[in-house]
Design an enzyme around this catalytic site. Structure first.
Site, PDB file in Angstrom:
ATOM      1  N   GLU A  26      -3.851   6.824  -5.016  1.00 58.87           N
ATOM      2  CA  GLU A  26      -3.885   6.191  -6.334  1.00 58.87           C
ATOM      3  C   GLU A  26      -5.019   6.867  -7.119  1.00 58.87           C
ATOM      4  O   GLU A  26      -6.165   6.839  -6.681  1.00 58.87           O
ATOM      5  CB  GLU A  26      -4.175   4.695  -6.227  1.00 58.87           C
ATOM      6  CG  GLU A  26      -3.018   3.907  -5.651  1.00 58.87           C
ATOM      7  CD  GLU A  26      -3.297   2.415  -5.679  1.00 58.87           C
ATOM      8  OE1 GLU A  26      -2.336   1.655  -5.576  1.00 58.87           O
ATOM      9  OE2 GLU A  26      -4.473   2.016  -5.793  1.00 58.87           O
ATOM     10  N   HIS A  44      -1.311  -0.546 -10.367  1.00 64.03           N
ATOM     11  CA  HIS A  44      -1.846  -1.525  -9.415  1.00 64.03           C
ATOM     12  C   HIS A  44      -2.211  -2.825 -10.141  1.00 64.03           C
ATOM     13  O   HIS A  44      -3.308  -3.370  -9.981  1.00 64.03           O
ATOM     14  CB  HIS A  44      -3.065  -0.958  -8.686  1.00 64.03           C
ATOM     15  CG  HIS A  44      -3.278  -1.587  -7.336  1.00 64.03           C
ATOM     16  ND1 HIS A  44      -3.814  -0.914  -6.268  1.00 64.03           N
ATOM     17  CD2 HIS A  44      -3.019  -2.837  -6.870  1.00 64.03           C
ATOM     18  CE1 HIS A  44      -3.892  -1.710  -5.217  1.00 64.03           C
ATOM     19  NE2 HIS A  44      -3.408  -2.895  -5.562  1.00 64.03           N
ATOM     20  N   ARG A  81       0.859  -1.184   0.000  1.00 67.70           N
ATOM     21  CA  ARG A  81       0.000   0.000   0.000  1.00 67.70           C
ATOM     22  C   ARG A  81       0.889   1.226   0.000  1.00 67.70           C
ATOM     23  O   ARG A  81       1.928   1.261   0.661  1.00 67.70           O
ATOM     24  CB  ARG A  81      -0.928   0.021   1.230  1.00 67.70           C
ATOM     25  CG  ARG A  81      -2.041  -1.013   1.193  1.00 67.70           C
ATOM     26  CD  ARG A  81      -3.054  -0.723   0.099  1.00 67.70           C
ATOM     27  NE  ARG A  81      -4.168  -1.665   0.090  1.00 67.70           N
ATOM     28  CZ  ARG A  81      -4.218  -2.775  -0.641  1.00 67.70           C
ATOM     29  NH1 ARG A  81      -3.180  -3.077  -1.402  1.00 67.70           N
ATOM     30  NH2 ARG A  81      -5.266  -3.557  -0.607  1.00 67.70           N
TER      31      ARG A  81
END
Length: 339
Positions: A278, A297, A250
């Site tokens: 993000e 991602h 993360r």
């Protein structure tokens, strides 16, 4: 095929997009062999009259990304619900304390989802060891191969030192994949002993040593209150010149301002599959760093890898129905240390 008299009544609870990609028609057909699935569309809002009608009849929910929280109000509308099979990794977003208090059994696809993340990490460790990104940029600019005598001896993966931050499911899988390569593996995890690390194929070290000794540090710690900003400015500044920081966990685990400063100064390199937030704002300086690779991602299950998540759900439901129990249960007491 499972006896229809034994099959649980089930429903899909997730976003429509998640249902479309994870449960393609063939996967949906296999799911229907192990449970009596409520008719589509999926339940992406558990408060509607239709959802409440279905919830009243289900024994099991098959969940995935963006499943609404299964709070006390939802559970009150689902008196028969006894199990949740999650066709994705973390269950933190929807499994609530009310679920544990009710005694609902929970399964997660965290184990099968760990494999593509570990594969991505291994690929990035090896490619950055060869400085593939930078040398590809150089070739594009010069259209000329480097002379062998000008290639630095720092390039390559022979006897490189790889630091793994956290013996999570993914961290352990990365260590396993690294066994086939001629590298030294260091591990920092406060819950792992020296002997346990050795059994995994790594040497346990303290956090500071992990960063000072490693040519590449790969972050696999879950984002918890105790791990927010864990990769601090002092740790980043302690890394070897030209070292690589890989993050597939993360974004908020890393002090992103410190990482940005180090990358802009050319002191370290980075591979970031996650950022905070993000996506980064268009003007963020990390976009313009040639020594930083930012990917969308994509390390977790995508494309044909979604099929693995569906297969996991089918297998877990079949086991649960037979009385064998889940192969990959989620334990309430482990949530404080996992993603």
């Amino acid at each position: 095929m499972t006896d229809s008299k034994l099959r649980p009544r089930a429903a899909l609870a997730m976003s429509q997009d998640a249902a479309t990609v994870v449960f393609a028609p063939d996967a949906l057909a296999r799911l229907n062999t192990v449970c009596d699935l409520a008719p589509l569309p999926v339940l992406d809002d558990l408060g509607t009259p239709r959802a409440r009608e279905i919830l009243a009849e289900v024994d099991l929910l098959v969940t995935s990304w963006r499943c609404p929280p299964l709070d006390a109000d939802v559970l009150a509308a689902a008196p028969r619900l006894r199990a949740v099979v999650h066709a994705a990794g973390s269950v933190r977003g929807h499994i609530t304390e009310a679920c544990w208090e009710r005694g609902i059994e929970v399964s997660s696809a965290a184990v099968p989802n760990a494999l593509p993340v570990a594969e991505y990490t291994l690929a990035m460790i090896l490619l950055t060891g060869k400085q593939a990104l930078e040398r590809a940029h150089l070739l594009r600019a010069t259209r000329t191969l480097e002379r062998l005598v000008r290639i630095p001896r720092t390039i390559g993966n022979h006897h490189r030192t790889i630091g793994i931050l956290s013996a999570s499911l993914i961290g352990r899988r990365v260590i396993e994949l690294l066994r086939e390569h001629d590298v030294e593996v260091l591990l920092h995890d406060p819950f792992v002993t020296d002997s346990e690390a050795a059994e995994l194929g790594a040497t346990r070290v303290e956090l500071t040593e992990l960063f000072t000794r490693s040519d590449t540090v790969s972050v696999h710690t879950p984002l918890l209150p105790a791990t927010r900003g864990l990769v601090s400015r002092s740790l980043i500044e302690s890394m070897r010149p030209g070292a690589v920081l890989i993050n597939t966990a993360r974004g908020a685990v890393i002090d992103q301002d410190a990482l940005t400063d180090a990358a802009r100064a050319g002191r370290i390199r980075a591979v970031l599959d996650v950022t905070d937030p993000e996506v980064l704002p268009p003007e963020h300086p990390l976009w313009d760093c040639d020594n930083v690779l930012i990917t969308p991602h994509l390390a977790g299950s995508q494309g044909n890898e979604w099929g693995r998540l569906a297969e996991h759900a089918v297998a877990e439901i079949a086991r649960w129905t037979s009385g064998a129990g889940f192969l990959h249960p989620v334990r309430r007491e482990r949530l404080a240390y996992s993603a």
